[in-house]
Structure formats: structure tokens, C-alpha cells
Design an enzyme around this catalytic site. Structure first.
Site, PDB file in Angstrom:
ATOM      1  N   GLY A  10       5.496   7.560 -30.393  1.00 18.80           N
ATOM      2  CA  GLY A  10       5.509   7.635 -31.856  1.00 18.80           C
ATOM      3  C   GLY A  10       6.922   7.776 -32.392  1.00 18.80           C
ATOM      4  O   GLY A  10       7.903   7.767 -31.642  1.00 18.80           O
ATOM      5  N   ASP A  31       0.986   8.646 -24.186  1.00 16.13           N
ATOM      6  CA  ASP A  31       0.574   8.169 -25.510  1.00 16.13           C
ATOM      7  C   ASP A  31      -0.629   7.256 -25.314  1.00 16.13           C
ATOM      8  O   ASP A  31      -0.728   6.581 -24.285  1.00 16.13           O
ATOM      9  CB  ASP A  31       1.729   7.382 -26.174  1.00 16.13           C
ATOM     10  CG  ASP A  31       1.666   7.425 -27.690  1.00 16.13           C
ATOM     11  OD1 ASP A  31       0.667   6.911 -28.238  1.00 16.13           O
ATOM     12  OD2 ASP A  31       2.583   7.970 -28.309  1.00 16.13           O
ATOM     13  N   THR A  35      -1.238   5.003 -32.747  1.00 17.79           N
ATOM     14  CA  THR A  35      -0.280   4.832 -33.849  1.00 17.79           C
ATOM     15  C   THR A  35       1.147   4.638 -33.315  1.00 17.79           C
ATOM     16  O   THR A  35       2.024   4.244 -34.073  1.00 17.79           O
ATOM     17  CB  THR A  35      -0.310   6.038 -34.819  1.00 17.79           C
ATOM     18  OG1 THR A  35      -0.045   7.236 -34.079  1.00 17.79           O
ATOM     19  CG2 THR A  35      -1.645   6.157 -35.524  1.00 17.79           C
ATOM     20  N   LEU A  73       3.100  16.513 -29.203  1.00 16.84           N
ATOM     21  CA  LEU A  73       3.361  15.896 -30.505  1.00 16.84           C
ATOM     22  C   LEU A  73       2.253  14.921 -30.901  1.00 16.84           C
ATOM     23  O   LEU A  73       2.240  14.439 -32.028  1.00 16.84           O
ATOM     24  CB  LEU A  73       4.682  15.107 -30.468  1.00 16.84           C
ATOM     25  CG  LEU A  73       5.989  15.818 -30.132  1.00 16.84           C
ATOM     26  CD1 LEU A  73       7.139  14.823 -30.185  1.00 16.84           C
ATOM     27  CD2 LEU A  73       6.274  16.930 -31.114  1.00 16.84           C
ATOM     28  N   GLY A 102      -4.103  23.940 -21.409  1.00 21.23           N
ATOM     29  CA  GLY A 102      -4.651  24.188 -20.067  1.00 21.23           C
ATOM     30  C   GLY A 102      -3.739  23.612 -18.994  1.00 21.23           C
ATOM     31  O   GLY A 102      -3.517  24.234 -17.945  1.00 21.23           O
ATOM     32  N   ALA A 114       3.761  20.867 -31.948  1.00 17.25           N
ATOM     33  CA  ALA A 114       4.234  20.350 -33.236  1.00 17.25           C
ATOM     34  C   ALA A 114       3.118  20.538 -34.245  1.00 17.25           C
ATOM     35  O   ALA A 114       2.114  19.837 -34.217  1.00 17.25           O
ATOM     36  CB  ALA A 114       4.592  18.879 -33.114  1.00 17.25           C
ATOM     37  N   TYR A 145      -6.717  16.657 -40.863  1.00 14.65           N
ATOM     38  CA  TYR A 145      -5.386  16.918 -40.283  1.00 14.65           C
ATOM     39  C   TYR A 145      -5.041  18.400 -40.453  1.00 14.65           C
ATOM     40  O   TYR A 145      -4.686  19.075 -39.487  1.00 14.65           O
ATOM     41  CB  TYR A 145      -4.367  16.039 -41.000  1.00 14.65           C
ATOM     42  CG  TYR A 145      -2.971  16.066 -40.421  1.00 14.65           C
ATOM     43  CD1 TYR A 145      -2.719  15.641 -39.119  1.00 14.65           C
ATOM     44  CD2 TYR A 145      -1.885  16.472 -41.207  1.00 14.65           C
ATOM     45  CE1 TYR A 145      -1.426  15.634 -38.611  1.00 14.65           C
ATOM     46  CE2 TYR A 145      -0.596  16.459 -40.699  1.00 14.65           C
ATOM     47  CZ  TYR A 145      -0.364  16.040 -39.407  1.00 14.65           C
ATOM     48  OH  TYR A 145       0.919  16.029 -38.898  1.00 14.65           O
TER      49      TYR A 145
END
Ligand code: UDP
Length: 313
Positions: A10, A31, A35, A73, A102, A114, A145
Site C-alpha cells: 500500500g 499484502d 488496495t 498496516l 498472535g 497503525a 473503519y
């Protein structure tokens, strides 16, 4: 150190990858590319200190070998993205945070979350200090969110208190710079993209709402500094220079030399009216303060958008 960065393809993640590799660390980048994009990190694929794992962290994570840090993140982060991906957003910030915590515990690694200024919702206190609990609508469009990031903070603190995990939490205020996707729907990306294409700059509402924009290199510096300080409570990272959305539009027009008109559109539901970080904690704890002036940051960002447009032609 061996560092796992989730959401590494990202915008912010890829800048952090660059920095951690420059600083001599080994980076495992994870990732699911929902997005993010490989374009942001593919230049590192030949680096022996870098590996990429295509994986959705909302599912169980398996990593071979030792890890010193897990930096989480991963999440859709622009309002357009998390409205489009509401369940994925809820899952990555709840299940994904649980899984990464974990993993950190199992590896004896430190953990870095983040979080976001969105935990303050549409704030009723200005500037926003870390001690402010916020004003969030749980069932509004941003709830997916805001509430999942609030959960992420809560579970991170629980792992710290219950398991003595060495954790950090940052609350990121509006961030911009190269690699902010042109179509991610945020105000800086929209305005620059629109200005360069001579399309109208779309202002939602009257444009009197404010934001405080930090350049990505300032944020990355703050992240790196916080890894070096044992502090488990949330820390705001943002630029306290507040400006209206209308002012930003005028600035982007000036810096691009664009002839674009300004077009007013309806304000989205629950759009925060004012956002301004109190960064006293980061200043005292980390000796950190944002360095990049918005004009300089926008010039860099506009140059990157121009390159992207030239490549696409
Ligand atoms: N905004 C706007 N025009 C756009 C995109 C966003 O006026 O094309 C406004 C949006 O309504 C909000 C502010 O700019 O008030 C910042 O929006 P963004 O999506 O960048 O991030 P937010 O801070 O709302 O999460």
C-alpha cells in the site's frame, strides 16, 4: 532486525518498506493486493533481504523463522475503499489484528499497530489529544473503519496487558505523497488527478471542513522513532497545520497551474467537520515534528502523478 510489514504494497506500507530496507533490516512484506499494488514494491524483489508473501491477514498467518517486529498496516484506509469493502475492512482490523498479534506473541516479536485519527470520529474537541475518546457513529458508513480500528486498539492493549506483549499504537492523521492511488477517492489524490486532467475539482459540502495533511516521509520517521521507545498508549502522528478543503483545492490549482473549475458536491454522511492533531506527545516522547511544508510535499506528489500519467500514455 527481521520485520514483517502487513499492507506492505500500500501507500504508507511501501514507503515503510523502503525505509526499513535502507536502514539495513530484513523485510517480509505481506499484502493481499486488494488496495495495494506490486508496482509499489516490485523494485525490491531482487533484494535478498526482501520477500513478498501474497496473503490476506484476516486468515491464519504462517511465517517460517524468527521475527523481531510485526508492523500491522493492512487495511483499506480511504473512505471510498472501506465503503466498497466494508466486511473486508471489519475483518482485517479485527481478525487480522488478532492474527498478527498472535503471530507476534508466538515469535516473541514486538508489535506495532497503525490506527487512525478516525477513532476520534467527528470530534467535538480540538485539537484531538490521545486522551479524547471520540465521537463515532457505530452504524454510519464510516463505522466499519472507525469501530474496527477502535477494536484493534483495544485488542492490542489487551495483548500487552494480558500477555505482556511489547506493543505500539499510532493514530495516523491524513497522509499524502507519491503512491497515494489516483483513484482511491481521497481529497489530495482526487484534486491532483482532477487538476492534471483539467477536470473540475470536486469539493464535498462547502469546503469549510478542515484536515491537517502530513507528508508520508514525516509519518515514516515517526513510525521508526516510536519503534525505539517503549510506550504502549496510542500516539498521534500528524501535521498540526490545519486547512480547509477549499484552501487545499486552491493550492493544488496553483501548484499544478491548472485551469480546472471548482465543483461543489454533497457532503458524505458523517464527514468530520474538523480534524487537527495534538502532537505534544510525539514531540516530547520521540523528539518528532513534521518537517515537510505542504507546498513542498504537494510539489513532490504532483511530480509523481505526472510521471504516472506519462507512463499511462
Ligand atoms: N473531499 C472533497 N472532495 C473530494 C474528496 C474528499 O471535498 O474529491 C473532502 C471530504 O469530504 C473530507 C475531506 O475532503 O471532508 C478529506 O477527505 P478524505 O477522503 O481525503 O479523508 P478523510 O479525512 O475524510 O478520511
Amino acid at each position: 532486525m527481521k520485520i514483517l510489514i502487513t499492507g506492505a504494497a500500500g501507500f504508507i506500507g511501501s514507503h515503510l518498506v523502503d525505509r526499513m530496507l535502507t536502514d539495513g533490516h530484513d523485510v517480509t512484506a505481506m499484502d493481499n493486493l486488494v488496495t495495494g499494488t506490486m508496482n509499489n514494491i516490485s523494485r525490491h524483489l531482487s533484494n535478498t533481504r526482501f520477500q513478498f508473501i501474497h496473503h490476506n491477514v484476516s486468515n491464519h498467518i504462517h511465517i517460517v523463522g524468527k521475527l523481531d517486529w510485526v508492523i500491522h498496516l493492512a487495511s483499506p484506509a480511504s473512505p471510498v475503499d472501506y465503503l466498497d469493502l466494508p466486511i473486508e475492512t471489519l475483518k482485517v482490523n479485527s481478525l487480522g489484528t488478532h492474527n498478527t498479534l498472535g503471530l507476534a506473541l508466538a515469535k516473541g516479536a514486538k508489535y506495532f499497530l497503525a490506527s487512525t485519527s478516525e477513532v476520534y470520529g467527528d470530534p467535538e474537541q480540538h485539537p484531538q489529544k490521545e486522551s479524547y475518546w471520540g465521537n463515532v457513529n457505530p452504524v454510519g458508513p464510516r463505522g466499519v473503519y472507525d469501530e474496527s480500528k477502535r477494536f484493534a486498539e483495544a485488542i492490542t492493549m489487551a495483548y500487552h496487558k494480558k500477555h505482556d506483549l511489547d506493543t505500539r499504537i499510532i493514530r495516523i492523521f491524513n497522509c499524502y505523497g507519491p503512491r497515494l492511488r489516483a483513484n482511491d477517492g481521497r481529497v489530495v489524490s482526487n484534486f491532483i488527478d482532477q487538476a492534471l486532467r483539467n477536470k473540475p475539482l470536486t469539493i464535498y459540502g462547502s469546503g469549510s471542513q478542515t484536515r491537517s495533511f502530513q507528508y508520508v516521509s514525516d509519518l515514516v520517521e515517526g513510525i521508526v522513532r516510536l519503534t525505539g521507545v517503549k510506550h504502549h498508549e496510542p500516539v498521534n502522528l500528524g501535521n498540526p497545520q490545519e486547512r480547509t478543503v477549499l484552501e487545499l483545492a486552491e493550492l493544488v490549482k496553483e501548484l499544478t497551474g491548472s485551469k480546472s473549475e471548482i465543483e461543489f458536491k454533497p457532503l458524505p454522511t458523517d464527514d468530520p467537520k474538523r480534524r487537527l492533531p495534538d502532537i505534544t506527545k510525539a514531540q516530547t516522547l520521540l523528539d518528532w515534528t513534521p518537517k515537510v511544508e505542504i507546498r513542498d510535499g504537494l510539489v513532490q506528489t504532483i511530480a509523481w502523478y505526472k510521471e504516472q500519467l506519462a507512463v499511462a500514455k
